[in-house]
Motif scaffolding. Sequence first.
Motif, PDB file in Angstrom:
ATOM      1  N   ASP A   5      70.373  53.331  54.792  1.00 24.15           N
ATOM      2  CA  ASP A   5      69.729  54.588  54.339  1.00 24.15           C
ATOM      3  C   ASP A   5      68.489  54.826  55.326  1.00 24.15           C
ATOM      4  N   THR A   6      68.123  53.998  55.981  1.00 22.04           N
ATOM      5  CA  THR A   6      67.048  54.090  57.041  1.00 22.04           C
ATOM      6  C   THR A   6      67.322  53.951  58.503  1.00 22.04           C
ATOM      7  N   THR A  55      66.621  58.156  55.936  1.00 23.32           N
ATOM      8  CA  THR A  55      65.292  58.371  56.251  1.00 23.32           C
ATOM      9  C   THR A  55      65.185  57.812  57.714  1.00 23.32           C
ATOM     10  N   VAL A  57      62.226  56.764  60.938  1.00 24.44           N
ATOM     11  CA  VAL A  57      61.187  56.091  60.964  1.00 24.44           C
ATOM     12  C   VAL A  57      60.933  55.789  62.327  1.00 24.44           C
ATOM     13  N   TRP A  97      60.200  62.731  61.710  1.00 24.47           N
ATOM     14  CA  TRP A  97      60.186  61.352  61.534  1.00 24.47           C
ATOM     15  C   TRP A  97      58.943  60.735  60.732  1.00 24.47           C
ATOM     16  N   SER A  98      59.032  59.797  60.022  1.00 21.95           N
ATOM     17  CA  SER A  98      58.046  58.855  59.639  1.00 21.95           C
ATOM     18  C   SER A  98      57.454  58.090  60.726  1.00 21.95           C
TER      19      SER A  98
END
Length: 105
Positions: A5-6, A55, A57, A97-98
């Motif tokens: 999920d990331t 997500t 990152v 993007w975080s």
Amino acid sequence: MRDFDTIVISSGSHQAALRCTTVPTTAFTARLSELLATVPRRLAGSLPPGAPPPTFVYLNAPAFSYPEIPYRLDCRTSPRLEYWNRLANGIAREHKWSVVDAFSH
């Protein structure tokens, strides 16, 4: 993609360390922007129908604290990485993007 999920990508430290004169800042930022734009597009095609997107990152380069490198084969310096991180963080945020600031931690 079903089990993740990331997606986390880190870039900068090795580019700053090696081939100092052949990886200028403009090349680093252009390649990073292309990477951060491409990864979500490519992964979108592998998601199961109805699955939420992962997500994304960006983990920036950590500070460099080795006072002596044998033969000075490493071009990293904390000021150079800090400058690249400022640029990279902005690029990552432009691509939604975080950002995890490894340099400051």
